[in-house]
Design a protein around this motif. Structure first.
Motif, PDB file in Angstrom:
ATOM      1  N   ARG A  22      -3.768  13.172  -2.785  1.00 44.91           N
ATOM      2  CA  ARG A  22      -2.298  13.376  -2.297  1.00 44.91           C
ATOM      3  C   ARG A  22      -2.184  13.113  -0.938  1.00 44.91           C
ATOM      4  O   ARG A  22      -2.974  13.568  -0.017  1.00 44.91           O
ATOM      5  CB  ARG A  22      -1.683  14.604  -2.328  1.00 44.91           C
ATOM      6  CG  ARG A  22      -1.280  14.581  -3.873  1.00 44.91           C
ATOM      7  CD  ARG A  22       0.087  16.065  -3.551  1.00 44.91           C
ATOM      8  NE  ARG A  22      -0.070  16.402  -5.019  1.00 44.91           N
ATOM      9  CZ  ARG A  22      -0.417  17.642  -5.334  1.00 44.91           C
ATOM     10  NH1 ARG A  22      -1.002  18.461  -4.703  1.00 44.91           N
ATOM     11  NH2 ARG A  22      -0.310  18.282  -6.692  1.00 44.91           N
ATOM     12  N   ILE A  23      -1.623  11.577  -0.512  1.00 39.25           N
ATOM     13  CA  ILE A  23      -1.626  11.358   0.967  1.00 39.25           C
ATOM     14  C   ILE A  23      -0.266  11.149   1.677  1.00 39.25           C
ATOM     15  O   ILE A  23       0.608  10.823   0.701  1.00 39.25           O
ATOM     16  CB  ILE A  23      -2.416   9.977   0.985  1.00 39.25           C
ATOM     17  CG1 ILE A  23      -1.912   8.642   0.196  1.00 39.25           C
ATOM     18  CG2 ILE A  23      -3.724  10.058   0.393  1.00 39.25           C
ATOM     19  CD1 ILE A  23      -2.396   7.449   0.783  1.00 39.25           C
ATOM     20  N   VAL A  24      -0.123  11.571   2.852  1.00 39.58           N
ATOM     21  CA  VAL A  24       0.953  11.223   3.506  1.00 39.58           C
ATOM     22  C   VAL A  24       0.862  10.199   4.660  1.00 39.58           C
ATOM     23  O   VAL A  24       0.028  10.361   5.241  1.00 39.58           O
ATOM     24  CB  VAL A  24       1.543  12.794   4.284  1.00 39.58           C
ATOM     25  CG1 VAL A  24       2.576  12.404   5.128  1.00 39.58           C
ATOM     26  CG2 VAL A  24       1.989  13.707   3.181  1.00 39.58           C
ATOM     27  N   LEU A  25       1.861   9.388   4.559  1.00 41.16           N
ATOM     28  CA  LEU A  25       1.897   8.207   5.655  1.00 41.16           C
ATOM     29  C   LEU A  25       3.161   8.790   6.505  1.00 41.16           C
ATOM     30  O   LEU A  25       4.171   9.164   5.952  1.00 41.16           O
ATOM     31  CB  LEU A  25       2.117   6.969   4.864  1.00 41.16           C
ATOM     32  CG  LEU A  25       1.477   6.618   3.423  1.00 41.16           C
ATOM     33  CD1 LEU A  25       2.217   5.195   3.143  1.00 41.16           C
ATOM     34  CD2 LEU A  25       0.293   6.695   3.427  1.00 41.16           C
ATOM     35  N   VAL A  26       2.863   8.706   7.706  1.00 44.74           N
ATOM     36  CA  VAL A  26       3.916   8.956   8.584  1.00 44.74           C
ATOM     37  C   VAL A  26       3.988   8.209   9.842  1.00 44.74           C
ATOM     38  O   VAL A  26       2.950   7.612  10.271  1.00 44.74           O
ATOM     39  CB  VAL A  26       3.863  10.580   9.112  1.00 44.74           C
ATOM     40  CG1 VAL A  26       2.295  10.678   9.605  1.00 44.74           C
ATOM     41  CG2 VAL A  26       4.835  10.776   9.800  1.00 44.74           C
ATOM     42  N   GLY A  27       5.083   7.357  10.063  1.00 45.67           N
ATOM     43  CA  GLY A  27       5.039   6.439  11.375  1.00 45.67           C
ATOM     44  C   GLY A  27       6.425   6.757  12.014  1.00 45.67           C
ATOM     45  O   GLY A  27       7.338   7.214  11.737  1.00 45.67           O
ATOM     46  N   PHE A  28       6.297   6.016  13.324  1.00 49.49           N
ATOM     47  CA  PHE A  28       7.670   6.004  14.110  1.00 49.49           C
ATOM     48  C   PHE A  28       7.584   4.827  14.907  1.00 49.49           C
ATOM     49  O   PHE A  28       6.494   4.034  14.932  1.00 49.49           O
ATOM     50  CB  PHE A  28       7.448   7.163  15.142  1.00 49.49           C
ATOM     51  CG  PHE A  28       6.189   6.875  16.208  1.00 49.49           C
ATOM     52  CD1 PHE A  28       5.198   7.662  15.834  1.00 49.49           C
ATOM     53  CD2 PHE A  28       6.299   6.172  17.337  1.00 49.49           C
ATOM     54  CE1 PHE A  28       3.825   7.338  16.638  1.00 49.49           C
ATOM     55  CE2 PHE A  28       5.207   6.140  18.019  1.00 49.49           C
ATOM     56  CZ  PHE A  28       4.028   6.504  17.701  1.00 49.49           C
ATOM     57  N   GLY A  29       8.794   4.268  15.487  1.00 49.47           N
ATOM     58  CA  GLY A  29       8.781   3.224  15.995  1.00 49.47           C
ATOM     59  C   GLY A  29      10.018   2.592  16.743  1.00 49.47           C
ATOM     60  O   GLY A  29      11.017   3.488  16.804  1.00 49.47           O
TER      61      GLY A  29
END
Ligand code: COA
Length: 403
Positions: free
Chosen positions: A321-328
């Motif tokens: 189970r993977i979580v991708l997390v980003g901002f920009g």
């Protein structure tokens, strides 16, 4: 009709009518040219030590003159199609996340569609800066779960070096070039893209912006055209806050806890931001994917490049189970929870040859279409076309085949 928040959540998690959106193929394309911190020392007043300490970056990839977001994205896409063992005509939709397109119009997605010969596919670009890949993944999964598409190609591709002010030491040390592509396919097996959270706050737009040709400027101030303008400290404060909150939110939305998550793949913008966010979530570094040291910040391409590397080096394993997390810029921030259940497709030499043949055919078809349009313009002119028209502005170069 959706009656409640609970039902909405169920649709997101399980797919309507048992449809799930799985990642079945992926590909990365990074330029060969490496720009080290020592190279940057020759260009601006900075040092290798400062850059490594403040950002975690040692080197980054920079596209050569022939490469664009289209060429890098196309090569990444071809690898993804090969990995998923599908043909260009299997694609229903191509979504490209980029903030460094060659043109605002036509979209990068359309130019890649032409290069692939994906004749059945719709194609569009999506702009959510460094959160773009998660936004695109969310859109693709939504199309699949709703039954509107079965096979979607999602690409994050950037040539940020073309919109970087190389005299600004506050930004030129961070940004870089690269591309990655994922194939998403419909399946009745539970899993794949399970949950997504998307957020935005336009009031912070001036913290990170790039002009299009269509002005005005922020606060009336004149800025260099089409280059990245950034308030580094402002972005840093915002990022450290939202990386952890978005991670928690997406995990909660799935009815899980952080202990249920095997790997976190954060946007690779600054190692100090990643460390601060993971510290506040109490997630140890062995559960975090970080390759910023070698690639810098490739915006919409950063998360998928990191995922592919982690899959290839075994940090992400089947059933994780993977979580991708980003901002920009935007400001935007987003997180997605995926179940990585990819079973490798056995390579088929015959299909490889067929795919390569179809790419050649795509180039020929594109050329023929252009020629037919020229002939059409010569022989089937509308009455109004016979009058010379006055044209406003400077004529721009039309899109080229390799862009
Ligand atoms: N080399 C040497 N010194 C530098 C420098 C560089 N490349 N860039 C800035 N400095 C100097 C500044 O001029 C300042 O000097 P001063 O104190 O004399 O004024 C000092 O270093 C500290 O500047 P500051 O901006 O506070 O540094 P920082 O620790 O915040 O690091 C960033 C700057 C840009 C690396 C950091 O703010 C950052 O990464 N922010 C987030 C940006 C980001 O993620 N953007 C992408 C969003 S997707």
């Amino acid at each position: 009709m959706i009656k409640s928040r609970h039902r909405k959540r169920q649709i997101r998690a399980n797919g309507e009518n048992g449809r799930y959106a799985h990642v079945t193929g992926w590909g990365v394309e990074v330029p060969e040219r490496v720009l080290t911190n020592h190279d940057l020392e020759q260009m601006v007043d900075t040092s290798d030590e400062w850059i490594r300490e403040r950002t975690g970056i040692s080197e980054r990839r920079i596209a050569d003159d022939r490469d664009t977001a289209v060429t890098l994205g196309t090569r990444a896409a071809r690898k993804a199609l090969k990995h998923a063992d599908i043909l260009p005509d299997d694609l229903d939709l191509i979504i490209v996340a980029t903030m460094s397109p060659v043109y605002l119009c036509p979209s990068t997605a359309c130019l890649i569609q032409d290069q692939l010969g994906a004749t059945r596919a719709g194609a569009f670009d999506l702009l959510a800066a460094c959160s773009g890949f998660i936004y695109a993944l969310s859109t693709a999964a939504g199309q699949i779960k709703s039954g509107m598409a079965r096979t979607v190609l999602v690409i994050g591709t950037e040539t940020l070096s073309r919109i970087t002010d190389w005299s600004d030491r506050g930004t030129c040390i961070l940004f870089a070039d690269g591309a990655a592509a994922f194939v998403l396919q419909e399946s009745d097996t539970p899993g794949g893209v399970r949950e997504v959270v998307l957020h935005s706050d336009g009031s912070g737009g001036e913290l990170l912006y790039v002009h299009s040709g269509a002005r005005p400027t922020w606060n009336g101030a004149e800025a260099p055209a089409s280059l990245i303008n950034m308030n580094g400290r402002g972005v840093f404060r915002f990022a450290a806050r939202v990386m952890s909150s978005a991670t928690e939110e997406v995990v909660q939305q799935a009815g899980l806890t952080l202990n249920d998550i095997d790997v976190i793949v954060p946007h690779q913008a600054n190692m100090r931001i990643i460390d601060a966010a993971m510290r506040s979530l109490k997630i140890s570094s062995d559960r975090v994917v970080a390759n910023i040291e070698r690639y810098g910040n490739t915006s919409a391409a950063s998360i998928p490049i990191a995922i592919v590397e982690a899959v290839e080096n075994g940090q992400i394993k089947p059933n994780d189970r993977i979580v991708l997390v980003g901002f920009g810029g935007g400001l935007t921030w987003a997180a997605a929870l995926l179940e990585w259940e990819v079973t490798p497709t056995p390579a088929s030499y015959g299909r490889d040859v067929l795919r390569e043949g179809l790419y050649i055919l795509a180039r020929v078809r594109s050329l023929i279409n252009r020629m037919l349009r020229l002939l059409e313009a010569l022989f089937f002119r509308a009455p109004s076309d016979r009058q010379p028209r006055q044209r406003a502005g400077t004529p721009a170069k039309p899109p080229q085949q390799d862009e």
